[in-house]
Design a protein around this motif. Structure first.
Motif, PDB file in Angstrom:
ATOM      1  N   PRO A  54       0.995  -1.160   0.044  1.00 21.10           N
ATOM      2  CA  PRO A  54       0.187   0.027   0.029  1.00 21.10           C
ATOM      3  C   PRO A  54       0.827   1.411   0.005  1.00 21.10           C
ATOM      4  N   LYS A  55       0.590   2.094  -0.828  1.00 22.09           N
ATOM      5  CA  LYS A  55       1.104   3.260  -0.725  1.00 22.09           C
ATOM      6  C   LYS A  55       0.343   4.360  -0.383  1.00 22.09           C
ATOM      7  N   TYR A  56      -0.680   4.108   0.040  1.00 20.61           N
ATOM      8  CA  TYR A  56      -1.873   4.996   0.726  1.00 20.61           C
ATOM      9  C   TYR A  56      -2.741   4.336   1.363  1.00 20.61           C
ATOM     10  N   VAL A  57      -2.954   4.614   2.859  1.00 22.58           N
ATOM     11  CA  VAL A  57      -3.712   3.969   3.764  1.00 22.58           C
ATOM     12  C   VAL A  57      -5.029   5.145   4.030  1.00 22.58           C
ATOM     13  N   GLY A  58      -6.333   4.513   3.640  1.00 22.64           N
ATOM     14  CA  GLY A  58      -7.264   5.546   3.930  1.00 22.64           C
ATOM     15  C   GLY A  58      -8.504   5.080   2.836  1.00 22.64           C
ATOM     16  N   PRO A  59      -9.634   5.848   2.773  1.00 22.45           N
ATOM     17  CA  PRO A  59     -10.604   5.209   2.113  1.00 22.45           C
ATOM     18  C   PRO A  59     -10.655   4.998   0.626  1.00 22.45           C
ATOM     19  N   ARG A  60     -11.074   3.981   0.135  1.00 22.82           N
ATOM     20  CA  ARG A  60     -10.709   3.463  -1.053  1.00 22.82           C
ATOM     21  C   ARG A  60     -11.261   4.309  -2.167  1.00 22.82           C
ATOM     22  N   ARG A  61     -12.533   4.707  -1.677  1.00 29.36           N
ATOM     23  CA  ARG A  61     -13.391   5.593  -2.747  1.00 29.36           C
ATOM     24  C   ARG A  61     -12.530   6.937  -3.178  1.00 29.36           C
ATOM     25  N   ILE A  62     -11.773   7.318  -2.143  1.00 26.60           N
ATOM     26  CA  ILE A  62     -11.011   8.584  -2.608  1.00 26.60           C
ATOM     27  C   ILE A  62     -10.014   8.334  -3.688  1.00 26.60           C
ATOM     28  N   VAL A  63      -9.255   7.248  -3.639  1.00 32.05           N
ATOM     29  CA  VAL A  63      -8.225   6.917  -4.513  1.00 32.05           C
ATOM     30  C   VAL A  63      -8.927   6.744  -5.825  1.00 32.05           C
ATOM     31  N   GLU A  64     -10.393   6.098  -5.968  1.00 33.09           N
ATOM     32  CA  GLU A  64     -10.936   5.615  -7.000  1.00 33.09           C
ATOM     33  C   GLU A  64     -11.289   6.770  -7.777  1.00 33.09           C
ATOM     34  N   VAL A  65     -11.791   7.904  -6.885  1.00 32.37           N
ATOM     35  CA  VAL A  65     -12.432   9.336  -7.775  1.00 32.37           C
ATOM     36  C   VAL A  65     -11.067   9.718  -8.381  1.00 32.37           C
ATOM     37  N   ALA A  66      -9.981   9.728  -7.488  1.00 28.64           N
ATOM     38  CA  ALA A  66      -8.841  10.647  -7.896  1.00 28.64           C
ATOM     39  C   ALA A  66      -8.126   9.938  -9.365  1.00 28.64           C
ATOM     40  N   VAL A  67      -8.189   8.432  -9.470  1.00 26.49           N
ATOM     41  CA  VAL A  67      -7.853   8.028 -10.639  1.00 26.49           C
ATOM     42  C   VAL A  67      -8.690   8.064 -11.617  1.00 26.49           C
ATOM     43  N   THR A  68     -10.065   8.215 -11.627  1.00 31.54           N
ATOM     44  CA  THR A  68     -11.223   8.357 -12.558  1.00 31.54           C
ATOM     45  C   THR A  68     -10.877   9.793 -13.170  1.00 31.54           C
ATOM     46  N   THR A  69     -10.782  10.767 -12.143  1.00 33.92           N
ATOM     47  CA  THR A  69     -10.630  12.035 -12.726  1.00 33.92           C
ATOM     48  C   THR A  69      -9.630  12.380 -13.612  1.00 33.92           C
ATOM     49  N   LEU A  70      -8.429  11.525 -13.503  1.00 38.32           N
ATOM     50  CA  LEU A  70      -7.221  11.398 -14.345  1.00 38.32           C
ATOM     51  C   LEU A  70      -7.532  10.917 -15.707  1.00 38.32           C
ATOM     52  N   ALA A  71      -8.538  10.124 -15.946  1.00 38.58           N
ATOM     53  CA  ALA A  71      -8.990   9.578 -16.914  1.00 38.58           C
ATOM     54  C   ALA A  71      -9.974  10.331 -17.665  1.00 38.58           C
ATOM     55  N   THR A  72     -10.372  11.443 -17.125  1.00 37.29           N
ATOM     56  CA  THR A  72     -11.382  12.457 -17.738  1.00 37.29           C
ATOM     57  C   THR A  72     -10.658  13.632 -18.405  1.00 37.29           C
ATOM     58  N   ASP A  73     -11.094  14.683 -18.614  1.00 36.53           N
ATOM     59  CA  ASP A  73     -10.456  15.877 -19.229  1.00 36.53           C
ATOM     60  C   ASP A  73     -10.715  17.154 -18.143  1.00 36.53           C
ATOM     61  N   ARG A  74     -10.785  16.650 -16.858  1.00 33.34           N
ATOM     62  CA  ARG A  74     -10.646  17.548 -15.755  1.00 33.34           C
ATOM     63  C   ARG A  74      -9.261  17.152 -14.960  1.00 33.34           C
ATOM     64  N   ALA A  75      -8.729  18.301 -14.420  1.00 30.42           N
ATOM     65  CA  ALA A  75      -7.490  18.091 -13.789  1.00 30.42           C
ATOM     66  C   ALA A  75      -7.930  17.726 -12.229  1.00 30.42           C
ATOM     67  N   LEU A  76      -6.983  17.333 -11.403  1.00 30.94           N
ATOM     68  CA  LEU A  76      -7.222  16.617 -10.154  1.00 30.94           C
ATOM     69  C   LEU A  76      -6.445  17.546  -9.175  1.00 30.94           C
ATOM     70  N   LEU A  77      -7.275  18.002  -8.096  1.00 28.95           N
ATOM     71  CA  LEU A  77      -6.577  19.151  -7.136  1.00 28.95           C
ATOM     72  C   LEU A  77      -6.836  18.127  -5.675  1.00 28.95           C
ATOM     73  N   LEU A  78      -5.615  17.964  -5.150  1.00 31.13           N
ATOM     74  CA  LEU A  78      -5.582  17.099  -4.055  1.00 31.13           C
ATOM     75  C   LEU A  78      -5.551  18.105  -2.856  1.00 31.13           C
ATOM     76  N   LEU A  79      -6.411  18.199  -1.965  1.00 32.90           N
ATOM     77  CA  LEU A  79      -6.522  19.333  -0.713  1.00 32.90           C
ATOM     78  C   LEU A  79      -6.455  18.580   0.454  1.00 32.90           C
ATOM     79  N   GLY A  80      -5.828  19.252   1.458  1.00 38.94           N
ATOM     80  CA  GLY A  80      -5.935  18.712   2.709  1.00 38.94           C
ATOM     81  C   GLY A  80      -4.768  19.477   3.542  1.00 38.94           C
ATOM     82  N   VAL A  81      -4.883  18.957   5.054  1.00 38.84           N
ATOM     83  CA  VAL A  81      -4.119  19.896   5.927  1.00 38.84           C
ATOM     84  C   VAL A  81      -2.631  19.222   5.657  1.00 38.84           C
ATOM     85  N   PRO A  82      -1.666  19.921   6.223  1.00 33.10           N
ATOM     86  CA  PRO A  82      -0.318  19.440   6.088  1.00 33.10           C
ATOM     87  C   PRO A  82      -0.148  17.980   6.622  1.00 33.10           C
TER      88      PRO A  82
END
Length: 384
Positions: free
Chosen positions: A80-108
């Motif tokens: 695992p490279k990321y430990v967290g909700p699976r859906r977050i990763v799925e949404v991020a990956v799916t976004t990159l397969a579309t024509d929209r860019a991906l913004l990852l937002l969060g606290v430090p």
């Protein structure tokens, strides 16, 4: 939240190689993700029979498996490279397969940069097309610059033009990364609007343009503690699909993240194995979470929070520093005295206010906690 470490051999589909040290013989201290995990990426590609978007090295399913971990039919373990909700990763990956860019937002410390790097490595086989955002990032870092010797000698030409990582990604159908987008001045940020909406980068000096080829996309990261620094314009924000990376949901999840990441860093530095100090890792994580949340884990005692973020990334840094102390000045086993100074440095950022917060927490919570006597004494000794 995140987990892992990251140029020696070419990655699947990649062409760059790791730089040697001054003598030409050393290994890189921190290989790029596509190099550090080249075996996993190769194994995933070999077993990946699902549809791949244009110029992707792996299918969206395989990219998600690379980040979240799993076991392949031949028994190959994908860490695992990321430990967290699976859906977050799925949404991020799916976004990159579309024509929209991906913004990852969060606290430090929520692994935005880490996830960005591994997404680019899995999708394009190259995570190095990177623009590091700062208050001084110029427009040329996103668009293009010039080789001034050639420019003065021969005038504007394509040979005199120095492409930015974003321009290269557009021309080659790859994934570009922009770190700390909200640290970049607003007028420079807006350079991305035409790139993301029209998929075109004009070069008015030459009367030409670069059109993005299929496979191009962009991942940006932003720290939500930077709100008010350089807010994204509404026009630019619309070009992104925003995915918020949360802090780890539980103590055990955060302990797992810290232990995994410290173990990876430790192996590269020849430090003792992190599991030998799992009790101290759990204490560091518990302290950080309680001070961060303003309440003890049992919900019985409210505590004041210091000015710092006390993120998972900072916990990783404290434990790594403690392991180095244990290795070089101790018996190799992580003990309370090895992490105490690191915790103090992470908690007390404001010498006046934060020191009061820490002392109150130390006396009211740590001192009374069963089994924490050695930890309390070590922290008290370094706190003066």
């Amino acid at each position: 939240m995140s987990v892992t470490a990251d140029n020696t051999s070419a990655a699947p589909g990649g062409t760059h190689s790791a730089p040697a040290d001054a003598a030409g013989t050393g290994e890189p201290l921190r290989p790029h993700a596509e190099d550090a995990f080249a075996d996993e990426l190769t194994a995933l590609a070999a077993h990946d029979d699902r549809p791949r978007p244009p110029r992707w090295k792996l299918s969206p399913w395989a990219v998600a498996t690379y980040l979240l971990g799993g076991t392949l039919p031949d028994g190959t373990v994908i860490t695992p490279k990321y430990v967290g909700p699976r859906r977050i990763v799925e949404v991020a990956v799916t976004t990159l397969a579309t024509d929209r860019a991906l913004l990852l937002l969060g606290v430090p410390g929520t692994a935005k940069t880490w996830v960005s790097e591994h997404l680019a490595a899995a999708v394009s086989g190259d995570s190095t097309l990177l623009v590091q955002g700062t208050a001084g990032t110029p427009e040329e870092a996103i668009r293009y610059g010039w080789n001034y010797a050639q420019l003065l000698a021969n005038g504007p030409s394509r040979t005199a033009l120095v492409p930015s990582p974003v321009m290269r990604a557009m021309a080659e159908g790859m994934t570009a990364r922009v770190e700390e987008l909200t640290r970049i001045p607003a007028d420079v940020q807006d350079t991305l609007i035409t790139i993301l909406s029209e998929k075109t980068l004009p070069i008015p000096e030459l009367g030409q343009e670069v059109q993005a080829v299929r496979g191009f996309n962009l991942i940006a990261t932003a720290n939500d503690r930077d709100r008010g620094v350089n807010e994204l314009s509404s026009a630019l924000r619309r070009r992104f699909n925003t995915v918020v990376l949360p802090l780890p949901a539980s103590v055990e999840a955060e302990v797992d993240i810290v232990a995994r990441r410290v173990d990876q860093i430790g192996r590269s530095l020849d430090l003792p194995a992190a599991p030998d100090g799992i009790d101290e890792i759990r204490r560091v994580v518990t302290v950080f979470r309680e001070l961060r949340d303003g309440i003890t884990a049992d919900g019985r005692t409210k505590v004041k929070s210091p000015s710092g973020t006390l993120s998972t990334a900072e916990a990783i840094s404290v434990v790594t520093g403690g392991l180095a102390l244990a290795a070089h000045f101790g018996d190799g086993v992580l003990r309370p005295g090895d992490v105490a100074a690191g915790i103090l440095g992470a908690v007390v950022r404001d010498p006046a206010a934060d020191r009061v917060v820490w002392q109150e927490y130390l006396e009211a919570v740590v001192r009374e906690r069963e089994g924490w006597t050695d930890f309390y004494r070590a922290c008290r000794d370094v706190s003066g």
